[in-house]
Design an enzyme around this catalytic site. Structure first.
Site, PDB file in Angstrom:
ATOM      1  N   CYS A 102      -5.624  -3.209   2.429  1.00 56.29           N
ATOM      2  CA  CYS A 102      -5.500  -3.012   3.854  1.00 56.29           C
ATOM      3  C   CYS A 102      -6.758  -3.253   4.662  1.00 56.29           C
ATOM      4  CB  CYS A 102      -4.921  -1.004   4.367  1.00 56.29           C
ATOM      5  SG  CYS A 102      -4.892  -1.647   5.842  1.00 56.29           S
ATOM      6  N   GLU A 119       0.716  -0.699   0.158  1.00 57.44           N
ATOM      7  CA  GLU A 119       0.363   0.238   0.111  1.00 57.44           C
ATOM      8  C   GLU A 119       0.419   1.070  -0.200  1.00 57.44           C
ATOM      9  OE1 GLU A 119      -3.973   2.104   2.775  1.00 57.44           O
ATOM     10  OE2 GLU A 119      -2.440   0.096   4.443  1.00 57.44           O
ATOM     11  N   LYS A 127      -9.631   2.108  -3.773  1.00 58.79           N
ATOM     12  CA  LYS A 127     -10.066   2.289  -2.331  1.00 58.79           C
ATOM     13  C   LYS A 127     -11.773   2.720  -2.195  1.00 58.79           C
ATOM     14  CE  LYS A 127      -8.760   0.701   2.363  1.00 58.79           C
ATOM     15  NZ  LYS A 127      -8.264   1.338   3.557  1.00 58.79           N
TER      16      LYS A 127
END
Length: 502
Positions: free
Chosen positions: A380, A263, A324
């Site tokens: 994540c 990330e 995301k």
């Protein structure tokens, strides 16, 4: 003194202790019988109590459970967010106190309608299991959700995990509560007949042998762990040295079909990094490799001009861009930003103004020998949502997840996060490749088992063979509907049966 005597009653202390031990049932300890004992302790504390007392005792249970289980938040707030130690402890405590209200609410109704002396034990057993599942499910989506510290997470390596592709971690939580309640009432009422519920365990063992998905290919994959110090990662002068460090590691593995960076491995906005990105893209194409990396993205034109996203970009022989969807409050966006931005250093962390990605995004692509493979990407925190992952995995051949758990140091958080990712692989029966900045970087097979793992806090690259798999598990097809309907039916029938004269 009177208040203290009232607080330190045996049922209250049992509830508090039962909550304190709960986190030791899950990663990294995995002492799974503790979750059974913990829930039995909660049931014991609720016996012969009013609904209000039950809610308070469950709140004590939840407060203890979350105070220990999410203590890793302190590391990000204090060590990396600049929040004073006492204030960080207070904020973690407030967060635990808030989360504890959810089980307290559900156990209030359990106690009021299903755990009375006149209620048949079988109804109480099934109702307790249903309420526990419904509580965890509710917590997974209310106010964006916090699907962490589930009872089912303790069952990653037990016989019950054979049920995971069918009813997911939520079902494992239901069965954990069912096991606890069945044992508790068998002992309390000296009625071994309730132990018939434990048949779910050997059935789970048999289910482990079922292959719900099938292999359709094989990919050589690499995951790069840069081990960039968190305090240096976002410094402007560190940007190109970080990229060069990742490139130097990558160039030793151009023979892999997929290479995964963590990330925000690239700490420069994509539009500012485009020239360098073109060079990397050409190098990956020349080596017939797909390189996938986390990168912050900014729209520079069009209707979304000025929006920032936490993204994954695929270049080389593959391609795709993913923004995301499940953002972390106070980490990636600030609720009520205009009112609280600047109050604490923690609210001004780098890259904390992201926008949510669209729900209907295309999967990433990788190519090998003219064959196309679809990759479901998760950034994540996204990997902790069972239904979200199962839905995106339907058309995929492989799962990938990237993270930067360096925010949490060597705490419980990264270990719990890794185990949760393993559960997603098990539920979807897909291989999962995970790349992180400092660890845990690993490849997980379709049974939720770690195939290969890098040591933490070390610059290294993982390389292994991953299966591309297709097909749908029952959970991917039906989701939670069977479990939701069964739980609601249990509660409706149980309420009606419990009110009938005995």
């Amino acid at each position: 003194m009177f208040f203290l005597r009232q607080l330190l009653t045996k049922p209250n202390l049992v509830a508090l202790f039962s909550g304190l031990i709960f986190p030791f049932a899950i990663a990294p300890f995995f002492i799974w019988p503790i979750v059974i004992v913990s829930l039995m302790g909660l049931l014991y504390s609720l016996q012969d109590s009013t609904a209000k007392q039950a809610a308070f005792r469950t709140w004590l249970f939840g407060f203890a459970k979350f105070s220990v289980g999410v203590s890793w938040i302190y590391v990000s707030m204090h060590d990396h967010g600049g929040t004073p130690a006492l204030l960080a402890i207070l904020m973690v405590g407030l967060f635990a106190a808030f989360l504890a209200t959810f089980p307290a609410l559900f156990m209030y109704f359990f106690q009021r309608f299903y755990n009375q002396p006149q209620t048949p034990a079988i109804i109480t057993i099934l109702a307790f299991s249903s309420f526990w599942f419904l509580y965890e499910w509710f917590r997974s989506w209310i106010l964006t959700g916090f699907p962490w510290l589930f009872a089912g997470d303790a069952q990653l390596y037990t016989w019950l995990n054979g049920w995971a592709p069918i009813i997911s971690v939520y079902g494992l939580s239901f069965f954990s509560a069912l096991t606890s309640a069945a044992i508790y009432f068998s002992i309390k009422q000296k009625q071994p007949k309730y132990l018939i519920a434990l048949l779910i365990w050997p059935i789970g063992l048999l289910l482990q042998g079922i292959q719900w998905t099938e292999q359709v290919g094989e990919l050589k994959v690499s995951a790069v762990q840069g081990n960039i110090a968190q305090e240096k990662k976002w410094l402007p002068q560190q940007r190109m040295p970080t990229v060069n460090a990742y490139l130097n590691q990558t160039r030793q593995h151009w023979d892999s079909d997929i290479i995964l960076w963590p990330e925000t491995a690239i700490t420069v906005l994509k539009d500012q990094f485009q020239s360098s990105l073109d060079t990397i893209n050409n190098e990956a194409i020349n080596n017939k490799t797909t390189l996938i990396s986390g990168i912050p993205f900014r729209y520079t034109e069009g209707p979304f001009k000025g929006e920032f996203h936490n993204s994954i970009l695929a270049v080389g022989t593959g391609g795709g861009l993913y923004h995301k969807q499940k953002l972390v409050p106070f980490g990636e966006y600030i609720p009520l930003e205009s009112a609280i931005r600047g109050l604490l250093p923690f609210f001004d962390l780098p890259m904390s103004s992201f926008k949510q990605g669209d729900k209907n995004q295309l999967l990433l692509k990788a190519e090998k020998n003219n064959a196309l493979f679809l990759i479901a990407p998760f950034i994540c925190y996204e990997i902790v949502y069972p239904e979200f992952v199962a839905d995106m995995a339907k058309d995929s051949d492989l799962l990938i997840t990237i993270s930067n758990d360096a925010w949490f140091g060597d705490s419980l958080g990264p270990k719990q996060h890794m185990a949760i990712a393993q559960m997603r692989a098990l539920e979807t029966q897909r291989y999962l490749l995970r790349s992180t900045n400092t660890g845990i970087t690993a490849l997980v097979n379709h049974k939720g088992e770690i195939v290969k793992q890098l040591p933490t806090n070390k610059r290294a690259t993982l390389t292994a063979m991953a299966q591309a798999r297709q097909g749908h598990t029952p959970f991917m097809i039906w989701g939670l509907w069977p479990l939701l309907l069964a739980s609601l039916l249990i509660l409706i029938v149980g309420h009606w049966r419990g009110r009938k004269p005995q």
